[in-house]
Structures are given as C-alpha cells and as structure tokens.
Design an enzyme around this catalytic site. Structure first.
Site, PDB file in Angstrom:
ATOM      1  N   HIS A 171     119.217  31.351 157.643  1.00  0.00           N
ATOM      2  CA  HIS A 171     118.283  30.414 158.254  1.00  0.00           C
ATOM      3  C   HIS A 171     119.043  29.130 158.595  1.00  0.00           C
ATOM      4  O   HIS A 171     120.115  28.859 158.038  1.00  0.00           O
ATOM      5  CB  HIS A 171     117.135  30.109 157.290  1.00  0.00           C
ATOM      6  CG  HIS A 171     116.132  31.209 157.195  1.00  0.00           C
ATOM      7  ND1 HIS A 171     115.458  31.488 156.035  1.00  0.00           N
ATOM      8  CD2 HIS A 171     115.693  32.104 158.119  1.00  0.00           C
ATOM      9  CE1 HIS A 171     114.632  32.498 156.252  1.00  0.00           C
ATOM     10  NE2 HIS A 171     114.778  32.900 157.503  1.00  0.00           N
ATOM     11  N   LYS A 231     122.930  27.849 157.228  1.00  0.00           N
ATOM     12  CA  LYS A 231     124.061  28.329 158.031  1.00  0.00           C
ATOM     13  C   LYS A 231     125.392  27.752 157.554  1.00  0.00           C
ATOM     14  O   LYS A 231     126.377  28.476 157.432  1.00  0.00           O
ATOM     15  CB  LYS A 231     123.842  28.014 159.511  1.00  0.00           C
ATOM     16  CG  LYS A 231     122.791  28.907 160.153  1.00  0.00           C
ATOM     17  CD  LYS A 231     122.740  28.716 161.639  1.00  0.00           C
ATOM     18  CE  LYS A 231     121.545  29.362 162.306  1.00  0.00           C
ATOM     19  NZ  LYS A 231     121.096  30.640 161.843  1.00  0.00           N
ATOM     20  N   THR A 250     122.949  37.956 163.124  1.00  0.00           N
ATOM     21  CA  THR A 250     122.023  37.454 164.128  1.00  0.00           C
ATOM     22  C   THR A 250     122.746  36.396 164.962  1.00  0.00           C
ATOM     23  O   THR A 250     123.700  35.766 164.513  1.00  0.00           O
ATOM     24  CB  THR A 250     120.750  36.903 163.466  1.00  0.00           C
ATOM     25  OG1 THR A 250     121.107  36.018 162.412  1.00  0.00           O
ATOM     26  CG2 THR A 250     119.896  38.034 162.906  1.00  0.00           C
ATOM     27  N   GLY A 251     122.287  36.211 166.189  1.00  0.00           N
ATOM     28  CA  GLY A 251     122.960  35.463 167.241  1.00  0.00           C
ATOM     29  C   GLY A 251     123.683  34.196 166.895  1.00  0.00           C
ATOM     30  O   GLY A 251     124.917  34.133 166.957  1.00  0.00           O
ATOM     31  N   THR A 252     122.952  33.159 166.555  1.00  0.00           N
ATOM     32  CA  THR A 252     123.562  31.858 166.308  1.00  0.00           C
ATOM     33  C   THR A 252     124.485  31.910 165.107  1.00  0.00           C
ATOM     34  O   THR A 252     125.601  31.378 165.144  1.00  0.00           O
ATOM     35  CB  THR A 252     122.471  30.783 166.092  1.00  0.00           C
ATOM     36  OG1 THR A 252     121.528  30.868 167.166  1.00  0.00           O
ATOM     37  CG2 THR A 252     123.054  29.397 166.035  1.00  0.00           C
ATOM     38  N   GLY A 311     117.434  35.372 165.070  1.00  0.00           N
ATOM     39  CA  GLY A 311     116.333  35.897 164.253  1.00  0.00           C
ATOM     40  C   GLY A 311     114.964  35.797 164.900  1.00  0.00           C
ATOM     41  O   GLY A 311     114.245  36.803 165.013  1.00  0.00           O
ATOM     42  N   ASP A 365     116.492  39.855 163.517  1.00  0.00           N
ATOM     43  CA  ASP A 365     116.222  40.449 162.201  1.00  0.00           C
ATOM     44  C   ASP A 365     115.780  41.902 162.369  1.00  0.00           C
ATOM     45  O   ASP A 365     116.183  42.785 161.608  1.00  0.00           O
ATOM     46  CB  ASP A 365     115.125  39.661 161.456  1.00  0.00           C
ATOM     47  CG  ASP A 365     115.529  38.222 161.179  1.00  0.00           C
ATOM     48  OD1 ASP A 365     116.715  37.975 160.897  1.00  0.00           O
ATOM     49  OD2 ASP A 365     114.655  37.342 161.259  1.00  0.00           O
ATOM     50  N   ASP A 410     116.258  30.307 153.504  1.00  0.00           N
ATOM     51  CA  ASP A 410     115.883  28.965 153.054  1.00  0.00           C
ATOM     52  C   ASP A 410     114.474  29.027 152.486  1.00  0.00           C
ATOM     53  O   ASP A 410     113.506  29.095 153.248  1.00  0.00           O
ATOM     54  CB  ASP A 410     115.961  27.992 154.226  1.00  0.00           C
ATOM     55  CG  ASP A 410     115.732  26.552 153.801  1.00  0.00           C
ATOM     56  OD1 ASP A 410     115.294  26.317 152.656  1.00  0.00           O
ATOM     57  OD2 ASP A 410     115.995  25.659 154.629  1.00  0.00           O
ATOM     58  N   HIS A 431     109.364  33.284 162.184  1.00  0.00           N
ATOM     59  CA  HIS A 431     109.560  34.730 162.238  1.00  0.00           C
ATOM     60  C   HIS A 431     109.548  35.357 160.842  1.00  0.00           C
ATOM     61  O   HIS A 431     110.154  36.397 160.609  1.00  0.00           O
ATOM     62  CB  HIS A 431     110.853  35.069 162.985  1.00  0.00           C
ATOM     63  CG  HIS A 431     112.092  34.520 162.329  1.00  0.00           C
ATOM     64  ND1 HIS A 431     112.358  33.187 162.233  1.00  0.00           N
ATOM     65  CD2 HIS A 431     113.120  35.153 161.749  1.00  0.00           C
ATOM     66  CE1 HIS A 431     113.500  33.019 161.609  1.00  0.00           C
ATOM     67  NE2 HIS A 431     113.990  34.208 161.300  1.00  0.00           N
ATOM     68  N   ASP A 457     109.153  39.061 160.435  1.00  0.00           N
ATOM     69  CA  ASP A 457     110.366  39.817 160.758  1.00  0.00           C
ATOM     70  C   ASP A 457     111.322  39.833 159.571  1.00  0.00           C
ATOM     71  O   ASP A 457     111.951  40.854 159.275  1.00  0.00           O
ATOM     72  CB  ASP A 457     111.084  39.214 161.966  1.00  0.00           C
ATOM     73  CG  ASP A 457     110.237  39.244 163.224  1.00  0.00           C
ATOM     74  OD1 ASP A 457     109.333  40.099 163.307  1.00  0.00           O
ATOM     75  OD2 ASP A 457     110.477  38.409 164.110  1.00  0.00           O
ATOM     76  N   ARG A 486     112.202  44.540 153.521  1.00  0.00           N
ATOM     77  CA  ARG A 486     111.527  45.774 153.137  1.00  0.00           C
ATOM     78  C   ARG A 486     112.366  46.991 153.519  1.00  0.00           C
ATOM     79  O   ARG A 486     112.564  47.903 152.718  1.00  0.00           O
ATOM     80  CB  ARG A 486     110.154  45.855 153.802  1.00  0.00           C
ATOM     81  CG  ARG A 486     109.389  47.092 153.428  1.00  0.00           C
ATOM     82  CD  ARG A 486     108.076  47.208 154.241  1.00  0.00           C
ATOM     83  NE  ARG A 486     107.605  48.561 154.163  1.00  0.00           N
ATOM     84  CZ  ARG A 486     108.090  49.588 154.871  1.00  0.00           C
ATOM     85  NH1 ARG A 486     109.053  49.402 155.731  1.00  0.00           N
ATOM     86  NH2 ARG A 486     107.621  50.797 154.717  1.00  0.00           N
TER      87      ARG A 486
END
Length: 158
Positions: free
Chosen positions: A21, A25, A47-49, A68, A73, A93, A100, A103, A109
C-alpha cells in the site's frame, strides 16, 4: 477415485509477488534493498507502482501488473490460481482505508485457498525469506479442485 488433495511443488526458484500500500512502499523498497542478494535468485512480479518503484530503487527486475486499485491485486490472485505466483510479500497498511479493500481480501483469500506463503509485514517477510525452505523445493497439499467441483455438481439438484 480421485484424491481429495493434490500435491503442488514450489520450486527452488520462487515466483514472488511484491505488493505494498502507498504508506508502506518505502518500507518494502528498503526490505528489497536489504534482501537484494536473495531476491535476485527468484522471479519477481508486483502491482504497477510498487513494481516500478522497486526496480528504480534497487535495479531488481520486477514484472509489473496493474496498480492495485486498477485490478493488480486480482491479476496477482489469478497468477496464484495459474500456479505462476507461489510466494507473496504484501506490506499492507492497517491504519489507512483502501478503496480496493475487497480486491485485497480476495487476494489474501486465494493465497489461503492455494496454501501460498504470504507475509503482510516486515517481520513475517524476514522470517520467510531467511527460512531454509527458500533454498529448496517445497511440496504442499491443496484441495483437488477438479474433484471438489465434480462432487459438488452431483449434490446440486438438476
């Protein structure tokens, strides 16, 4: 008769998903720097960033998916189902609401369903990455989903 469980193997080279999150980061980037030598031996995605920031800060090659909130995610969760992610480091966090969140819960899960090691903080990530299991393959049992679906289909009214 099919077995209720099947054995899957996590190879010596792990497929590690790196997620964080926004408020975590920098902590994940520092963790990657601290464990760069170990991480270089494995396939990394994220995930992207987060993926882009880790690569820029450490030089580690990290395959990036969407961010995310834009489905990243869920993409990582799909890779778990496909057997292409078998280890997750997700610095979440707990003090900040995430839009999201459903997600994130779905990702956690699916990692549980597929018996995938997942760390949600630095201490757990340290224990996992410094485990002797990082240097060997690992067999784990998961539900035989084909049998489970077939059994369920027989119990539902037609």
């Amino acid at each position: 008769m099919e077995k209720d469980f099947i054995t899957l193997t996590i190879g010596v080279q792990k497929n590690i998903a790196l997620i964080a999150h926004d408020g975590k980061k920098s902590e994940l980037i520092q963790w990657c720097k601290d464990n760069e030598e170990i991480l270089r031996c494995h396939f990394l995605c994220g995930t992207g960033t987060t993926a882009r920031m880790i690569t820029e800060s450490t030089g580690l090659p990290v395959k990036g998916y969407n961010s995310g909130p834009l489905g990243g995610d869920q993409q990582i969760g799909a890779k778990i189902v496909e057997g292409k992610v078998d280890f997750v480091v997700f610095f979440s966090d707990p003090l900040t609401a995430a839009p999201h969140d459903p997600d994130v819960k779905a990702l956690l899960r699916i990692a549980q369903v597929y018996d995938i090691p997942i760390a949600n903080n630095r201490a757990t990530a340290d224990f996992m990455i410094h485990s002797s299991l990082m240097n060997e393959s690992y067999d784990h049992r998961v539900i035989n989903f084909s049998k489970s679906v077939a059994d369920r289909a027989h119990t539902l009214p037609h």
